[in-house]
Every structure is written in C-alpha cells, then in structure tokens.
Design a protein around this motif. Structure first.
Motif, PDB file in Angstrom:
ATOM      1  N   LEU A   7       0.799  -1.176  -0.031  1.00  0.00           N
ATOM      2  CA  LEU A   7       0.022  -0.006   0.022  1.00  0.00           C
ATOM      3  C   LEU A   7       0.944   1.140  -0.020  1.00  0.00           C
ATOM      4  O   LEU A   7       0.604   2.095  -0.654  1.00  0.00           O
ATOM      5  CB  LEU A   7      -0.944   0.056   1.370  1.00  0.00           C
ATOM      6  CG  LEU A   7      -2.210  -1.034   1.223  1.00  0.00           C
ATOM      7  CD1 LEU A   7      -2.649  -0.989   2.617  1.00  0.00           C
ATOM      8  CD2 LEU A   7      -3.148  -0.500   0.035  1.00  0.00           C
ATOM      9  N   LEU A   8       1.985   1.193   0.710  1.00  0.00           N
ATOM     10  CA  LEU A   8       2.869   2.265   0.750  1.00  0.00           C
ATOM     11  C   LEU A   8       3.430   2.616  -0.639  1.00  0.00           C
ATOM     12  O   LEU A   8       3.441   3.908  -1.188  1.00  0.00           O
ATOM     13  CB  LEU A   8       3.894   2.194   2.043  1.00  0.00           C
ATOM     14  CG  LEU A   8       4.972   3.138   1.877  1.00  0.00           C
ATOM     15  CD1 LEU A   8       4.403   4.614   2.547  1.00  0.00           C
ATOM     16  CD2 LEU A   8       6.234   2.814   2.941  1.00  0.00           C
ATOM     17  N   GLU A   9       4.001   1.805  -1.125  1.00  0.00           N
ATOM     18  CA  GLU A   9       4.548   1.678  -2.472  1.00  0.00           C
ATOM     19  C   GLU A   9       3.711   2.211  -3.481  1.00  0.00           C
ATOM     20  O   GLU A   9       4.010   3.203  -4.424  1.00  0.00           O
ATOM     21  CB  GLU A   9       5.217   0.384  -2.935  1.00  0.00           C
ATOM     22  CG  GLU A   9       6.289   0.169  -1.874  1.00  0.00           C
ATOM     23  CD  GLU A   9       7.031  -1.437  -2.336  1.00  0.00           C
ATOM     24  OE1 GLU A   9       6.559  -2.082  -3.169  1.00  0.00           O
ATOM     25  OE2 GLU A   9       8.089  -1.617  -1.670  1.00  0.00           O
ATOM     26  N   GLN A  10       2.394   1.721  -3.237  1.00  0.00           N
ATOM     27  CA  GLN A  10       1.581   2.093  -4.327  1.00  0.00           C
ATOM     28  C   GLN A  10       1.196   3.652  -4.437  1.00  0.00           C
ATOM     29  O   GLN A  10       0.879   4.243  -5.295  1.00  0.00           O
ATOM     30  CB  GLN A  10       0.232   1.183  -4.307  1.00  0.00           C
ATOM     31  CG  GLN A  10       0.558  -0.393  -4.747  1.00  0.00           C
ATOM     32  CD  GLN A  10       0.708  -0.255  -6.182  1.00  0.00           C
ATOM     33  OE1 GLN A  10       0.179   0.061  -7.021  1.00  0.00           O
ATOM     34  NE2 GLN A  10       1.902  -0.784  -6.663  1.00  0.00           N
ATOM     35  N   HIS A  11       0.855   4.064  -2.871  1.00  0.00           N
ATOM     36  CA  HIS A  11       0.486   5.336  -2.796  1.00  0.00           C
ATOM     37  C   HIS A  11       1.670   6.192  -3.326  1.00  0.00           C
ATOM     38  O   HIS A  11       1.424   7.372  -3.824  1.00  0.00           O
ATOM     39  CB  HIS A  11      -0.175   5.519  -1.267  1.00  0.00           C
ATOM     40  CG  HIS A  11      -0.238   6.909  -0.991  1.00  0.00           C
ATOM     41  ND1 HIS A  11      -1.489   7.308  -1.437  1.00  0.00           N
ATOM     42  CD2 HIS A  11       0.283   7.927  -0.370  1.00  0.00           C
ATOM     43  CE1 HIS A  11      -1.724   8.567  -1.025  1.00  0.00           C
ATOM     44  NE2 HIS A  11      -0.597   9.054  -0.308  1.00  0.00           N
ATOM     45  N   SER A  12       2.801   5.993  -2.782  1.00  0.00           N
ATOM     46  CA  SER A  12       4.083   6.916  -3.103  1.00  0.00           C
ATOM     47  C   SER A  12       4.077   6.959  -4.593  1.00  0.00           C
ATOM     48  O   SER A  12       4.598   7.940  -5.217  1.00  0.00           O
ATOM     49  CB  SER A  12       5.169   6.239  -2.541  1.00  0.00           C
ATOM     50  OG  SER A  12       5.773   5.056  -3.410  1.00  0.00           O
ATOM     51  N   SER A  13       3.851   6.172  -5.522  1.00  0.00           N
ATOM     52  CA  SER A  13       3.771   6.157  -6.987  1.00  0.00           C
ATOM     53  C   SER A  13       2.622   6.632  -7.582  1.00  0.00           C
ATOM     54  O   SER A  13       2.539   6.692  -8.688  1.00  0.00           O
ATOM     55  CB  SER A  13       3.910   4.523  -7.505  1.00  0.00           C
ATOM     56  OG  SER A  13       4.941   4.256  -6.912  1.00  0.00           O
ATOM     57  N   GLY A  14       1.564   7.037  -6.652  1.00  0.00           N
ATOM     58  CA  GLY A  14       0.341   7.742  -7.145  1.00  0.00           C
ATOM     59  C   GLY A  14      -0.710   6.769  -7.829  1.00  0.00           C
ATOM     60  O   GLY A  14      -1.582   7.060  -8.427  1.00  0.00           O
ATOM     61  N   LEU A  15      -0.534   5.546  -7.412  1.00  0.00           N
ATOM     62  CA  LEU A  15      -1.417   4.328  -7.791  1.00  0.00           C
ATOM     63  C   LEU A  15      -2.362   4.067  -7.042  1.00  0.00           C
ATOM     64  O   LEU A  15      -3.226   2.956  -7.349  1.00  0.00           O
ATOM     65  CB  LEU A  15      -0.368   3.281  -8.392  1.00  0.00           C
ATOM     66  CG  LEU A  15       0.487   3.464  -9.423  1.00  0.00           C
ATOM     67  CD1 LEU A  15       1.329   2.141  -9.721  1.00  0.00           C
ATOM     68  CD2 LEU A  15      -0.198   3.801 -10.705  1.00  0.00           C
TER      69      LEU A  15
END
Length: 225
Positions: A7-15
């Motif tokens: 979730l953190l990686e996806q949010h940081s990528s704007g996804l």
C-alpha cells in the motif's frame, strides 16, 4: 506486513489513494521491528491454542509486538508537513478522538531513549505511543517514510492472553480497556469509532474496498523478494 508495504509503495507512486486499514492476526504472531535482529531463540518455537506463533518482520522500526487479542491499524498517506513527531501527532489525532468517543482518554508516552534496549514494545511508551491515564500503554505505533509518503501502523492492545504474554516477554497483563464489551464485538466497535474519527480528523470519506485478485498477486510477490 506485505499488504502494508505494498500500500505504501502504491500510494507513493500515485497508484493508490490514502488508506485506513484495520486487521487482526491469525494465527497469533510476533512482529519484529525492521532493525531488530536480536530476539530470544525460544520465540521460534512458541505455540498458542495448538498453532505455531508466527514470527514476522515489519517494514517499520521499533521493538517486538505480540499480536494476539489486539486490533492493528494502518494509515498510508502523504502531504503531511513537519518532523516525524509532528506527523505522528497529526495521524494519532484520530486515535485519540476515536477513543474519546468511547469514553477513554489517551495521552502520549514519555519514555526516554533507553527503550531501544528493551525487546518488548509494550513495556515502554515513547512520545509516539498512546497511554491510559494510569500510564498503561494502549497503542504502540511505528512509521516508515518512503518517497514522500508515510506508513504508520500500530497495535491496539485490547485482550491480551496473560499466559502467552508472560511466556513471550515475562510480563503479565489483563484486558486493559475499561469496557464491558469483549471479543469480536469490541474490535468492531473500536474500528467503527476510529473510522468515524478519521473521517472528521482527515476531512475525507472512505470507500470500503477489498483487494482484487491482481493486487493480491502483486502483494504475494513481495513476500518472495
């Protein structure tokens, strides 16, 4: 833990949008802080109610947490300003307000740096943790900043098993929340109160949505990295 990291990686990528998540653990587990490499060998052989106690590593720091009889929360978001302590306070505000709506007042802990030498997260309370009026720690939290986004998750200790807690950490504990409700009803009640508080504190609406099959596949791939 893989879900929180994803979730953190996806949010940081704007996804993926900001996320508030509540969950419990089955079977019981001990989560280790990311940099916590020393722990009793006996933890690898623990059982509870006939099942092995899982031993997992968090993407965040801090000390070991026993996840049994607790409710875990996760916040993944971005756009918060200030230092780490100020970000903690911005996020923890919904925890304080949610518990206040249930008639429980929480305050920040005051432990010094000596806590890093203690393997048990709940034996000390830092300024990132929330305690009851008598100083008993109710919520222990940890953070990870990643490419402009922040993951904050924490354990809300509701109904710890005294025997298991003693076996793991050598300390005793009883259910510490001064409420008559117990079991699944207690966890649901707390989660609902905290969600209402988050809507008010963060000035946003939440959409309850399960992970899709493709999202589950992506998360499972993280566990094999």
């Amino acid at each position: 833990m893989a879900i929180d990291r994803w979730l953190l990686e996806q949010h940081s990528s704007g996804l993926h949008p900001s996320t508030l998540r509540f969950y419990t653990w089955s079977p019981a587990a001990i989560s280790l802080g990311y940099h916590q490499h020393k722990y009793p060998e006996a933890w690898q052989h623990l059982t509870w109610q006939g099942q092995p106690v899982d031993l997992v590593r968090r993407p965040t720091g801090g000390r070991a947490v026993l996840h049994q009889g607790d409710l875990t929360y996760t916040v993944v978001t971005s756009g918060l300003t200030g230092n780490r302590a100020q970000v903690y306070q911005q996020i923890c505000d919904f925890l304080i307000q949610g518990w206040r709506s249930l008639g429980v007042e929480l305050h920040y802990g005051t432990a010094g740096r000596g806590y890093v030498h203690n393997p048990n997260c709940f034996s000390t309370a830092t300024s990132a943790d929330l305690v009851l009026a008598n100083g008993t720690k109710l919520i222990g939290s940890a953070q990870l900043f990643y490419k402009g986004a922040v993951l904050q998750h924490g354990s809300i200790r509701l109904e710890p098993d005294t025997e298991l807690l003693t076996e793991v950490f050598g300390t005793k504990a009883e259910p510490i929340v001064p409420m008559a409700t117990r079991g699944e009803c207690l966890r649901v009640m707390v989660a609902e109160a905290l969600m209402k508080a988050a809507i008010s504190c963060f000035d946003m609406q939440f959409e309850v949505q399960p992970l899709s099959p493709s999202e589950w596949a992506a998360i499972e791939s993280l566990q094999t990295d």
